[in-house]
Design a protein around this motif. Structure first.
Motif, PDB file in Angstrom:
ATOM      1  N   ASP A  62       0.717  -1.423  -0.066  1.00 19.57           N
ATOM      2  CA  ASP A  62      -0.109   0.034   0.075  1.00 19.57           C
ATOM      3  C   ASP A  62       0.639   1.210  -0.082  1.00 19.57           C
ATOM      4  O   ASP A  62       0.537   2.204  -0.661  1.00 19.57           O
ATOM      5  N   THR A  63       1.982   1.389   0.578  1.00 22.20           N
ATOM      6  CA  THR A  63       2.680   2.407   0.810  1.00 22.20           C
ATOM      7  C   THR A  63       3.292   2.852  -0.660  1.00 22.20           C
ATOM      8  O   THR A  63       3.229   3.850  -1.263  1.00 22.20           O
ATOM      9  N   ASN A  67       2.704   6.012  -2.727  1.00 27.94           N
ATOM     10  CA  ASN A  67       3.837   6.581  -3.423  1.00 27.94           C
ATOM     11  C   ASN A  67       3.714   7.035  -4.651  1.00 27.94           C
ATOM     12  O   ASN A  67       4.210   7.933  -5.166  1.00 27.94           O
ATOM     13  N   LEU A 117       1.721   9.521   4.005  1.00 30.49           N
ATOM     14  CA  LEU A 117       2.802   8.745   3.728  1.00 30.49           C
ATOM     15  C   LEU A 117       3.748   9.177   4.855  1.00 30.49           C
ATOM     16  O   LEU A 117       4.719   8.297   5.338  1.00 30.49           O
ATOM     17  N   GLY A 120       7.545   7.928   5.041  1.00 28.51           N
ATOM     18  CA  GLY A 120       7.514   6.929   4.112  1.00 28.51           C
ATOM     19  C   GLY A 120       7.605   7.513   2.536  1.00 28.51           C
ATOM     20  O   GLY A 120       7.538   6.743   1.767  1.00 28.51           O
ATOM     21  N   TYR A 167      -7.565   3.484   2.659  1.00 25.30           N
ATOM     22  CA  TYR A 167      -6.787   4.039   1.344  1.00 25.30           C
ATOM     23  C   TYR A 167      -7.551   4.016   0.092  1.00 25.30           C
ATOM     24  O   TYR A 167      -7.766   4.872  -0.865  1.00 25.30           O
TER      25      TYR A 167
END
Length: 233
Positions: A62-63, A67, A117, A120, A167
């Motif tokens: 998911d990160t 991004n 984020l 991250g 998200y």
């Protein structure tokens, strides 16, 4: 009996109001953006974190997807900032207002992802708009269509891979605004083209693009290249 024709100015104003209300659907993004941005010109400059010409991988999971979206929103925000800061002379006043509204949305989207984020987040990217003639209305509209269509296709291409339902909800809200942008830009280029076949298939569904094609297209306008090699799909 006299037949009334639609006033083009009123039609343009209706589209502008449409965009404003579309922006309200990203309330979470707007709240976060207001905490970090004011409405003066300086608030819309690139964040100054530098980018150079290196390649940045967005990461995985998911990160990585966030991004990935953040990278595209950085690109779009930078583009609209430049458009608004140096409007082509053949843009009329209402078109300038429309682009200013879109700029505000894109900056809100960019700041939302940056805040969400946290540590991250990938670094600020350096755009390369040398291929775009910002002095030409036609060139700007063509570039805007490229960025908006790319963004919508990119969100749709990774949405099914998002694991966190929160998200997914936010991504859905943001992509709905991006689609409104795409429709308005397309219509400015050619009246009635807001559902062109190059973006919507025969079933009425938006065409999607996977990360490989999206990254390749985005990198044409970035000095700091992005990579999605860590994606496991």
């Amino acid at each position: 009996m006299k037949t009334e024709t639609q006033n083009p100015y009123n039609a343009n104003m209706a589209r502008r109001a449409f965009l404003r209300y579309a922006g309200a659907s990203t309330a979470v993004a707007g709240i976060l953006a207001m905490q970090s941005c004011s409405k003066d010109n300086s608030a819309y400059e690139e964040d100054g974190s530098g980018g150079g010409s290196s390649t940045v991988d967005v990461g995985s999971g998911d990160t990585g997807i966030l991004n990935y979206a953040y990278a595209l929103e950085q690109l779009e925000a930078a583009f609209y900032i430049q458009v608004v800061n140096s409007f082509a002379s053949d843009f009329n006043s209402d078109e300038r207002a429309l682009f200013t509204d879109i700029r505000d949305h894109e900056v809100s989207h960019r700041e939302f992802f940056k805040a969400a984020l946290g540590s991250g987040a990938i670094k600020g990217l350096t755009p390369d708009f040398s291929k775009i003639d910002f002095g030409s209305r036609t060139a700007v509209l063509n570039a805007a269509k490229t960025f908006e269509d790319l963004g919508v296709a990119a969100y749709d291409g990774v949405a099914s891979k998002i694991q966190n339902p929160d998200y997914l909800v936010i991504a859905g809200k943001i992509v709905s605004v991006e689609a409104r942008h795409a429709a308005v830009i397309s219509n400015l280029r050619s009246q009635g083209s807001f559902v062109d076949s190059d973006q919507v298939d025969g079933d009425g569904l938006n065409i999607t693009l996977g990360p490989t094609k999206v990254v390749a297209a985005a990198n044409l306008y970035l000095k700091t290249k992005i990579s999605a090699k860590s994606f496991n799909f």
